[in-house]
Write an enzyme that holds these catalytic residues in place. Sequence first.
Site, PDB file in Angstrom:
ATOM      1  N   ASP A  38      72.373  71.971  50.695  1.00  0.00           N
ATOM      2  CA  ASP A  38      72.942  73.316  50.782  1.00  0.00           C
ATOM      3  C   ASP A  38      74.433  73.187  51.061  1.00  0.00           C
ATOM      4  OD1 ASP A  38      73.161  76.260  51.283  1.00  0.00           O
ATOM      5  OD2 ASP A  38      70.982  76.112  51.393  1.00  0.00           O
ATOM      6  N   HIS A 111      75.169  77.372  46.358  1.00  0.00           N
ATOM      7  CA  HIS A 111      74.823  76.613  47.571  1.00  0.00           C
ATOM      8  C   HIS A 111      75.179  75.129  47.431  1.00  0.00           C
ATOM      9  CE1 HIS A 111      72.778  79.707  49.975  1.00  0.00           C
ATOM     10  NE2 HIS A 111      72.312  80.176  48.835  1.00  0.00           N
ATOM     11  N   GLU A 178      71.113  83.270  45.312  1.00  0.00           N
ATOM     12  CA  GLU A 178      72.412  83.693  45.850  1.00  0.00           C
ATOM     13  C   GLU A 178      73.587  82.992  45.159  1.00  0.00           C
ATOM     14  OE1 GLU A 178      71.076  84.850  50.409  1.00  0.00           O
ATOM     15  OE2 GLU A 178      71.881  82.853  50.024  1.00  0.00           O
TER      16      GLU A 178
END
Length: 385
Positions: A38, A111, A178
């Site tokens: 991440d 990410h 995201e």
Amino acid sequence: RGMHLDVVRHIFPVSYIKKYIDYLTFHKFNTFHWHLTDDQGWRFEVSSYPKLNSVSSWRDSTLIGHFKDTPARYDGKRYGGFYTKAEIKEIVAYASVRGITIIPELDIPGHSRAAMAAYPQLSTKPDTVWNVATTWGMYNRQNNVLAPTDFTFQFLKAVFKELTELFPSTYIHIGGDECSRMWWKQDKKTQLFMQKNNLKDETALQTYFIKYIASYLKTLNRKAIGWHEIAEGDLDTSTLIMNWADEKQAVTAAKKGFNIIMTPGVPFYFDHFQSKDPNDSLAIKGYNSLEAVYTYRVIPDAVQKANLGNKIIGAQANVWTEYMGYSTKVDYMIFPRMTALSENLWSKTKDYPDFLRRLDQFMIPRYQSWNSSYFKGYRIWTKEK
């Protein structure tokens, strides 16, 4: 029947990963979703790109308090680490004996800030010196997306190849959530790539990344799982969808033909508060009570009404560890909600009062015998509060 654990925001020792797997085995789960990369770190050993371990695995500081606090405060302490290949093989073998399949996650194309810190060529601004993220909630606030370049795609093939060599699971989680498109919109080279490949917008570019890796995984006899955002584009329905949103996204994905694992933020995010007590231990947001976990319908009414119930093939709870710096805090956040989830997934009939009786009689003593922390206010804080 799965449980997830994020070891990026905070990393935990091999001994605790094994204990976590034991928790899953006891509760008759069959899948451990291990979130390994991440913005805030890279947690598995890679030989082909060694800076992922010497650079990406370490951040210079960690946020103190909640990420919405102002002004933001940081501890100024270097933090990180990674699991060696030998450790991962040991953990995979440990899980296998206990009937647990480990599905690893390498999150792309967003990410990706930690990887960008080691290899700036991966970013839309390759001349920039990036840091491994020290804060939470990166979406749309800091650049963390991969650039669609030859270097990036060769990088992805290499690291996913090494990942599959470590994990024998049929499914590999490729993230896809995201993904901030604003950084792609601002980059001329990315826009040129989109034009050359007839990609009408940034959603199509995200789908391009997902298709690229899903197709590569097929050559390795593996299949891809991604978060529900990957279903926004024109994607092969052989890719499994993990829906962390509500039933509307589940219906949308099911109508497109995808099989779905339900992992809704409400109530299956165990990083959310278990109470509304302002003095309770820090959590990310929201309120997911034990009762809400127990009574949630994994096949929601909207999916049933659309005659798509057969597209829901499983469920899991997610444990994001921004505010879980120690294993004792992880235990506190998962227990007794993990026990409620297990019964939810196994039982056709639900009796919450009887569940509480059995929890008190059988499980609380067991948590104590495991020397595991747990939330003690589960009878006080109900779904209605």
